[in-house]
Design an enzyme around this catalytic site. Sequence first.
Site, mmCIF file in Angstrom:
data_model
loop_
_atom_site.group_PDB
_atom_site.id
_atom_site.type_symbol
_atom_site.label_atom_id
_atom_site.label_comp_id
_atom_site.label_asym_id
_atom_site.label_seq_id
_atom_site.Cartn_x
_atom_site.Cartn_y
_atom_site.Cartn_z
ATOM 1 N N ASP A 97 102.544 11.377 -83.280
ATOM 2 C CA ASP A 97 103.820 11.005 -82.666
ATOM 3 C C ASP A 97 104.533 9.888 -83.428
ATOM 4 O O ASP A 97 103.968 9.263 -84.323
ATOM 5 C CB ASP A 97 103.610 10.597 -81.195
ATOM 6 C CG ASP A 97 102.331 9.789 -80.974
ATOM 7 O OD1 ASP A 97 101.842 9.183 -81.943
ATOM 8 O OD2 ASP A 97 101.835 9.770 -79.837
ATOM 9 N N ASN A 114 97.637 6.571 -68.036
ATOM 10 C CA ASN A 114 98.097 7.650 -67.142
ATOM 11 C C ASN A 114 97.603 9.018 -67.610
ATOM 12 O O ASN A 114 98.048 10.046 -67.109
ATOM 13 C CB ASN A 114 99.629 7.652 -67.031
ATOM 14 C CG ASN A 114 100.321 7.902 -68.372
ATOM 15 O OD1 ASN A 114 99.655 8.206 -69.373
ATOM 16 N ND2 ASN A 114 101.638 7.794 -68.398
ATOM 17 N N HIS A 167 97.950 10.295 -70.691
ATOM 18 C CA HIS A 167 98.698 10.980 -71.752
ATOM 19 C C HIS A 167 97.868 11.103 -73.034
ATOM 20 O O HIS A 167 97.042 10.244 -73.332
ATOM 21 C CB HIS A 167 100.079 10.357 -72.006
ATOM 22 C CG HIS A 167 100.099 9.025 -72.682
ATOM 23 N ND1 HIS A 167 101.045 8.057 -72.393
ATOM 24 C CD2 HIS A 167 99.330 8.467 -73.636
ATOM 25 C CE1 HIS A 167 100.844 6.990 -73.146
ATOM 26 N NE2 HIS A 167 99.803 7.213 -73.916
ATOM 27 N N GLU A 220 103.367 12.877 -71.637
ATOM 28 C CA GLU A 220 103.231 12.129 -70.391
ATOM 29 C C GLU A 220 102.898 13.093 -69.247
ATOM 30 O O GLU A 220 103.054 14.313 -69.381
ATOM 31 C CB GLU A 220 104.551 11.396 -70.088
ATOM 32 C CG GLU A 220 104.951 10.356 -71.145
ATOM 33 C CD GLU A 220 104.182 9.034 -71.037
ATOM 34 O OE1 GLU A 220 102.979 9.048 -70.693
ATOM 35 O OE2 GLU A 220 104.793 7.984 -71.312
HETATM 36 C C1 F6R Z 1 99.333 7.177 -80.172
HETATM 37 C C2 F6R Z 1 99.181 8.071 -79.043
HETATM 38 C C3 F6R Z 1 98.918 7.561 -77.657
HETATM 39 C C4 F6R Z 1 97.854 6.477 -77.594
HETATM 40 C C5 F6R Z 1 97.675 5.988 -76.163
HETATM 41 C C6 F6R Z 1 96.647 4.888 -76.074
HETATM 42 O O1 F6R Z 1 99.527 7.897 -81.366
HETATM 43 O O2 F6R Z 1 99.296 9.220 -79.242
HETATM 44 O O3 F6R Z 1 98.502 8.642 -76.858
HETATM 45 O O4 F6R Z 1 96.651 6.979 -78.086
HETATM 46 O O5 F6R Z 1 98.904 5.531 -75.678
HETATM 47 O O6 F6R Z 1 97.130 3.760 -76.736
HETATM 48 P P1 F6R Z 1 96.195 2.509 -77.010
HETATM 49 O O7 F6R Z 1 95.156 2.962 -77.997
HETATM 50 O O8 F6R Z 1 97.101 1.476 -77.611
HETATM 51 O O9 F6R Z 1 95.591 2.121 -75.716
#
Ligand code: F6R
Length: 256
Positions: free
Chosen positions: A63, A132, A134, A139
Site C-alpha cells: 500500500d 481493527n 485490517h 479496512e
Molecule cells: C502497512 C499495512 C498495514 C499495517 C498495519 C499495522 O503496509 O499494510 O496493514 O501492517 O496497519 O501497522 P503497525 O505495524 O504499524 O502496527
Amino acid sequence: MEIIIQPTAEAATRVAARIIARLLREKPDAVLGLATGSTPVLLYHDLTALKLDWSRVTTFNLDEYIGLDAAHPQSYHTFMWENLFQHINIARENVHIPDGNAKDIPKSCAKYEQQIKAAGGIDLQVLGIGTNGHIGFNEPTSSLASRTRIKTLTQQTLKENARFFGSEDRVPHHVITMGIGTILEARQNLLLAFGQGKARAIADAVEGPVSSLNPASVLQMHPVTQICLDEPAAGQLKRADYYRWVYDNKPDWQRV
Ligand code: F6R
C-alpha cells in the site's frame, strides 16, 4: 493457519526472517509482497543482517498513501528504502510500490495488478494487522474479493497512524492498497503481530468467523498462512496451548 507464538517480538521476528531467508535461498528469483508500519521494521533489520542475495528478487508493497510525494518522510516509498532497500542488493527496477501520485489512480491500480501477474504472482506476502483487523489498508467491511484500489482510512486508523505524522490531521485520508483478493492469491502469507494492542484483532482473525468485519480472518481460507506472534499479541487466543504444542512437535523437515 500455522500460529507461531514466541516469547518476544524479537524471537517471533527471527522465525519470520528464517522463513523468508529459506525462500530466497530456495528460489533466488522469488517475488515478495512487503508491508510497512512499526511491525516489520525489525524483520527488515534481521533480513539485512542475513546478507542474502536480493539481485533477482522482485518486490511488491501492499500500500501507499495518496497525495504524499514519494520523497515525503512518511511515504511508504521512503519507509522501504530507509528500512530495507538501501541496505540490500535489490535492483531498483524490481521494486514496486503503488504510486500515490498517479494522475489516473484506477488505471495505475489495474497496472499494479498486471505487474504482479506478469512477475508470476507473489510467492510470499508479508503482512501486519491493524487493531481493527485490517490487512494492507483493507479496512473492515472491505470486499473479500477486492483488488488493488483506493480506500478511505477509518478514523481509528487515522488516529493510530497520527504517531508517524505528528498529528491526526496530517495523515492522508486516502490510500492505494492491494485488495483482499490480491492478498489471497499470494502462494504464502506471513503475518506478524506484536503487543497486547493486537490481541483482540488476532483472536478474531484466527478463531472468529470469517468476516469482512475483521479482514484478516479471510486468511482462514488461505492454504499456506503463518502467523508469528509475541506472547502479548497471542494473549486472547483460546487455543494458544495447542498452537504452542503443534509448533514444539513439528517434524524436523518442517522446521525453519
Ligand atoms: C502497512 C499495512 C498495514 C499495517 C498495519 C499495522 O503496509 O499494510 O496493514 O501492517 O496497519 O501497522 P503497525 O505495524 O504499524 O502496527
